[in-house]
Write a protein that holds these residues in place. Structure first.
Motif, PDB file in Angstrom:
ATOM      1  N   ALA A  85       0.861  -1.179   0.000  1.00  0.00           N
ATOM      2  CA  ALA A  85       0.000   0.000   0.000  1.00  0.00           C
ATOM      3  C   ALA A  85       0.897   1.228   0.000  1.00  0.00           C
ATOM      4  O   ALA A  85       2.084   1.157   0.317  1.00  0.00           O
ATOM      5  CB  ALA A  85      -0.922  -0.003   1.212  1.00  0.00           C
ATOM      6  N   THR A  86       0.328   2.374  -0.354  1.00  0.00           N
ATOM      7  CA  THR A  86       1.117   3.587  -0.530  1.00  0.00           C
ATOM      8  C   THR A  86       0.969   4.519   0.663  1.00  0.00           C
ATOM      9  O   THR A  86      -0.137   4.782   1.125  1.00  0.00           O
ATOM     10  CB  THR A  86       0.692   4.326  -1.812  1.00  0.00           C
ATOM     11  N   ILE A 113      13.352  -0.273  12.049  1.00  0.00           N
ATOM     12  CA  ILE A 113      12.107  -0.888  11.577  1.00  0.00           C
ATOM     13  C   ILE A 113      11.620  -0.087  10.377  1.00  0.00           C
ATOM     14  O   ILE A 113      11.418   1.124  10.469  1.00  0.00           O
ATOM     15  CB  ILE A 113      11.044  -0.899  12.689  1.00  0.00           C
ATOM     16  N   GLU A 114      11.395  -0.789   9.255  1.00  0.00           N
ATOM     17  CA  GLU A 114      11.082  -0.103   8.007  1.00  0.00           C
ATOM     18  C   GLU A 114       9.887  -0.723   7.285  1.00  0.00           C
ATOM     19  O   GLU A 114       9.796  -1.947   7.148  1.00  0.00           O
ATOM     20  CB  GLU A 114      12.281  -0.148   7.046  1.00  0.00           C
ATOM     21  N   ARG A 115       8.973   0.131   6.854  1.00  0.00           N
ATOM     22  CA  ARG A 115       7.977  -0.148   5.832  1.00  0.00           C
ATOM     23  C   ARG A 115       6.941  -1.198   6.240  1.00  0.00           C
ATOM     24  O   ARG A 115       6.492  -2.000   5.434  1.00  0.00           O
ATOM     25  CB  ARG A 115       8.677  -0.528   4.518  1.00  0.00           C
ATOM     26  N   PHE A 116       6.556  -1.156   7.514  1.00  0.00           N
ATOM     27  CA  PHE A 116       5.455  -1.978   8.016  1.00  0.00           C
ATOM     28  C   PHE A 116       4.215  -1.099   8.171  1.00  0.00           C
ATOM     29  O   PHE A 116       4.303   0.118   8.281  1.00  0.00           O
ATOM     30  CB  PHE A 116       5.801  -2.589   9.370  1.00  0.00           C
ATOM     31  N   GLU A 117       3.049  -1.752   8.223  1.00  0.00           N
ATOM     32  CA  GLU A 117       1.852  -0.985   8.575  1.00  0.00           C
ATOM     33  C   GLU A 117       1.946  -0.546  10.034  1.00  0.00           C
ATOM     34  O   GLU A 117       1.609   0.588  10.374  1.00  0.00           O
ATOM     35  CB  GLU A 117       0.581  -1.797   8.336  1.00  0.00           C
ATOM     36  N   TYR A 118       2.402  -1.449  10.883  1.00  0.00           N
ATOM     37  CA  TYR A 118       2.705  -1.124  12.281  1.00  0.00           C
ATOM     38  C   TYR A 118       4.121  -1.598  12.572  1.00  0.00           C
ATOM     39  O   TYR A 118       4.417  -2.790  12.432  1.00  0.00           O
ATOM     40  CB  TYR A 118       1.746  -1.811  13.251  1.00  0.00           C
ATOM     41  N   ASN A 150       7.070   3.851   7.810  1.00  0.00           N
ATOM     42  CA  ASN A 150       5.985   2.997   8.273  1.00  0.00           C
ATOM     43  C   ASN A 150       4.657   3.758   8.238  1.00  0.00           C
ATOM     44  O   ASN A 150       4.639   4.990   8.325  1.00  0.00           O
ATOM     45  CB  ASN A 150       6.247   2.513   9.700  1.00  0.00           C
ATOM     46  N   LYS A 151       3.559   3.024   8.125  1.00  0.00           N
ATOM     47  CA  LYS A 151       2.250   3.679   8.212  1.00  0.00           C
ATOM     48  C   LYS A 151       2.046   4.242   9.612  1.00  0.00           C
ATOM     49  O   LYS A 151       1.755   5.418   9.788  1.00  0.00           O
ATOM     50  CB  LYS A 151       1.141   2.688   7.853  1.00  0.00           C
ATOM     51  N   LEU A 154       0.866  -4.086   3.606  1.00  0.00           N
ATOM     52  CA  LEU A 154      -0.484  -3.973   4.156  1.00  0.00           C
ATOM     53  C   LEU A 154      -0.744  -5.112   5.134  1.00  0.00           C
ATOM     54  O   LEU A 154      -0.494  -6.282   4.833  1.00  0.00           O
ATOM     55  CB  LEU A 154      -1.503  -4.001   3.019  1.00  0.00           C
ATOM     56  N   GLY A 155      -1.231  -4.771   6.319  1.00  0.00           N
ATOM     57  CA  GLY A 155      -1.545  -5.789   7.325  1.00  0.00           C
ATOM     58  C   GLY A 155      -0.332  -6.385   8.003  1.00  0.00           C
ATOM     59  O   GLY A 155      -0.424  -7.455   8.603  1.00  0.00           O
ATOM     60  N   THR A 156       0.814  -5.689   7.958  1.00  0.00           N
ATOM     61  CA  THR A 156       2.033  -6.231   8.567  1.00  0.00           C
ATOM     62  C   THR A 156       2.353  -5.533   9.884  1.00  0.00           C
ATOM     63  O   THR A 156       2.008  -4.377  10.099  1.00  0.00           O
ATOM     64  CB  THR A 156       3.236  -6.070   7.621  1.00  0.00           C
ATOM     65  N   TYR A 157       3.033  -6.276  10.758  1.00  0.00           N
ATOM     66  CA  TYR A 157       3.516  -5.766  12.041  1.00  0.00           C
ATOM     67  C   TYR A 157       4.951  -6.275  12.207  1.00  0.00           C
ATOM     68  O   TYR A 157       5.192  -7.475  12.064  1.00  0.00           O
ATOM     69  CB  TYR A 157       2.707  -6.307  13.225  1.00  0.00           C
ATOM     70  N   ALA A 158       5.868  -5.403  12.525  1.00  0.00           N
ATOM     71  CA  ALA A 158       7.208  -5.891  12.848  1.00  0.00           C
ATOM     72  C   ALA A 158       7.163  -6.669  14.158  1.00  0.00           C
ATOM     73  O   ALA A 158       7.689  -7.781  14.261  1.00  0.00           O
ATOM     74  CB  ALA A 158       8.197  -4.735  12.936  1.00  0.00           C
TER      75      ALA A 158
END
Length: 603
Positions: free
Chosen positions: A202-203, A239-244, A264-265, A219-223
């Motif tokens: 997702a953007t 921590i890079e480029r997760f939704e959370y 990250n989002k 999308l829908g990811t968590y580190a």
């Protein structure tokens, strides 16, 4: 069996030291080591030798240049110092990534009950495709160093990176549920980079992230997802480029130290019950929202840099539903930066929007506002803090470029309690003498204590530090019987700022403790020649005087007056009234200039 170092040929040749024997090795490592040998745990191809070769084959050992190092590895394994993922849990064909061996090492820790829960990652990169479920306390995962092992930008730190190609959590602590659980406390990550690289992308809304080709997240990811455990420690982690990046519910007493949060989002989410978390030396860049607190409390954020986070629709920091009566959110010595590509409404939003849950006790101290210059008169960031359903907000000193904002604070909505206190040295203004915008119909109260080149300036609602002052006077003539102490009736209340005087009873009641100056003047009508008059201040309705403030004898049948003042130390709830005495029957004149009482609080 004889001594393994003896000269079996009885020759004069120098005795060559024999390799360590099985007997000596077993004597050295003890019972625990014997058990491990019996289990075949030393049969490790990474040594390049079998156990038999390692113990007996001198020629094989001579060819192996790193034998001493490898023997140290054996010793490390036997003494349970740590788990080396490369040595102890290699990839087993047909495995093509590192997912299963991560799961095997966690299963080993869960099943064996070992206290050796420190896992070292020696490679530059690992790939994990599905969630690693953490079900044991005190697990530590440690890499080479923080940062990217390689990067197209050339900013390569040579660290250990875990690439997550799946969806859902990369590391999940415990299982979903409500409330606290201490089953998986103490999870630690150190010197690692966690990056979401797969799944559905997702953007981001962040313009800088999009412009640098890092504008997508999984999308829908968590580190890291913590289901009610807490005591999570992150040290030198990126921590890079997760939704959370980190998601916690009932996740308390966590410690994040030197953590980078990139693209990250939502980089850190602290939900209900997530209290007493300490975030120190964070460095964030390019996130839509770097920190969202919803129901957490007792947050401490110190010495952190928030750089070019947020967007036109996303605030970098969001605080909601933060109203614990005994905790606060505390931001100390933090850097808040907005670059030229950004257009933010506010850097921090506190309980904004319709029907927002209340928040209070949020403190920003020694904040550096690195806000870029206005473009064509328009600010890159309108407000530092936007306040909705919130009170007890303190902004204690801001530096750098606060003048690049539209205003320091904005109030929105129709909430009845909206209060912000600002304290600081001010050599800038916004042109209209105010530090805030009122965008709604609520209370919108900002109290400022400003230190300017001209001295100290206080501004805001006068109700905050109102003086305590009353003035009352006699509305009608009052008879005074002979030789009888009589309370003076000041029946007209001219001024009573704080509601402390009762004109019916002519009694003043202190609302707060302090020192009060009581002053009174009464005018006597024509009296008998040589008449004596007296006046006193009485406390708490007592018949005995607290202080006599006037005593005189009139000469001739004339009008006269009694007057005096005295400072009185009162506690809250104590009362004051004025009494007079006349040797002969007399009367007091009415009127605001003839018979009156004033009481002023001095301290």
């Amino acid at each position: 069996m004889g001594d393994d170092t003896r000269n079996v040929n009885n020759s004069d040749k120098p005795v060559e030291k024999a390799p360590i024997t099985r007997r000596k090795l077993l004597m050295t490592i003890g019972a625990a080591g014997t058990a491990l040998l019996a289990g075949g745990l030393l049969e490790n191809k990474a040594l390049g030798m079998s156990v038999t070769e390692a113990v007996y084959d001198t020629e094989k050992k001579k060819k192996h240049k790193n034998y001493e190092t490898e023997l140290g590895i054996v010793e490390r394994k036997l003494n349970h110092v740590w788990i080396d993922l490369e040595e102890d849990f290699p990839i087993i064909p047909p495995e093509t990534d590192d997912t299963e061996r991560f799961k095997r090492v966690i299963k080993h820790i869960n099943d064996s009950g070992t206290n050796n829960r420190k896992i070292y990652l020696a490679k530059a990169e690992y790939t994990i495709a599905s969630t690693i479920q953490i079900g044991q306390r005190g697990i530590q995962i440690i890499g080479i160093r923080q940062g990217r092992p390689n990067d197209p930008s050339g900013k390569t730190e040579g660290g250990t990176r875990i690439n997550f190609t799946g969806t859902g959590p990369l590391f999940e602590l415990g299982t979903s549920g409500n409330g606290f659980s201490d089953a998986v406390q103490g999870f630690t990550l150190s010197h690692l980079n966690l990056t979401s690289v797969g799944g559905i992308r997702a953007t981001l809304n962040n313009p800088m992230a999009v412009a640098s080709n890092r504008g997508t997240y999984g999308l829908g990811t968590y580190a890291i997802k913590d289901n009610g455990n807490g005591n999570v420690e992150l040290s030198h982690v990126q921590i890079e480029r997760f939704e959370y990046g980190f998601w916690g519910m009932y996740s308390d007493v966590n410690s994040f130290d030197t953590v980078n949060l990139f693209y990250n989002k939502i980089a850190v989410f602290l939900g209900i019950g997530s209290s007493q978390n300490t975030l120190k030396e964070l460095y964030s860049i390019g996130n839509d929202t770097v920190l969202k607190v919803k129901g957490g409390s007792g947050l401490r954020v110190m010495d952190s840099q928030f750089v070019k986070d947020g967007s036109a629709t996303d605030a970098p920091i969001i605080v909601e539903d933060h109203h614990s009566p005994y905790d606060s959110a505390f931001f100390h010595r933090c850097w808040f930066e907005v670059g030229s590509s950004h257009r933010l409404d506010a850097f921090v939003k506190i309980s904004c929007g319709d029907n927002a849950e209340p928040s209070k006790s949020i403190i920003f101290r020694d904040s550096c506002l690195a806000i870029g210059q206005k473009v064509n008169g328009e600010p890159l960031c309108k407000y530092f803090v936007r306040v909705g359903n919130a009170s007890q907000i303190l902004i204690d000193e801001v530096t750098a470029f606060p003048h690049s904002l539209k205003k320091l604070v904005a109030f929105e909505g129709n909430y009845s309690r909206q209060r912000v206190v600002f304290k600081g040295s001010v050599d800038w203004d916004y042109g209209d003498g105010t530090l805030h915008d009122q965008l709604g119909t609520g209370e919108g109260k900002l109290i400022a204590q400003k230190y300017t080149k001209d001295g100290f300036e206080f501004s805001g609602s006068p109700s905050i530090l109102q003086p305590s002052f009353i003035r009352a006077y006699a509305g009608a003539q009052q008879a005074v019987p002979a030789a009888s102490w009589t309370k003076v009736s000041f029946t007209v209340e001219a001024t009573d700022i704080t509601g402390q005087y009762d004109p019916v009873s002519s009694v003043f009641t202190a609302k707060t403790a302090g020192i009060y100056l009581v002053s009174t003047y009464v005018q006597w009508n024509q009296q008998t020649d040589a008449n004596r008059t007296r006046m006193s201040v009485n406390l708490n309705g007592d018949a005995g005087a607290f202080a006599y403030i006037d005593d005189r004898v009139v000469g001739g049948a004339n009008h006269s007056m009694s007057t005096g003042s005295v400072p009185v130390k009162l506690n809250a709830g104590q009362t004051v009234d004025i009494r007079v005495w006349s040797e002969n029957a007399a009367s007091l004149s009415p009127g605001g200039a003839s018979t009156y009482l004033t009481i002023l609080k001095l301290a």
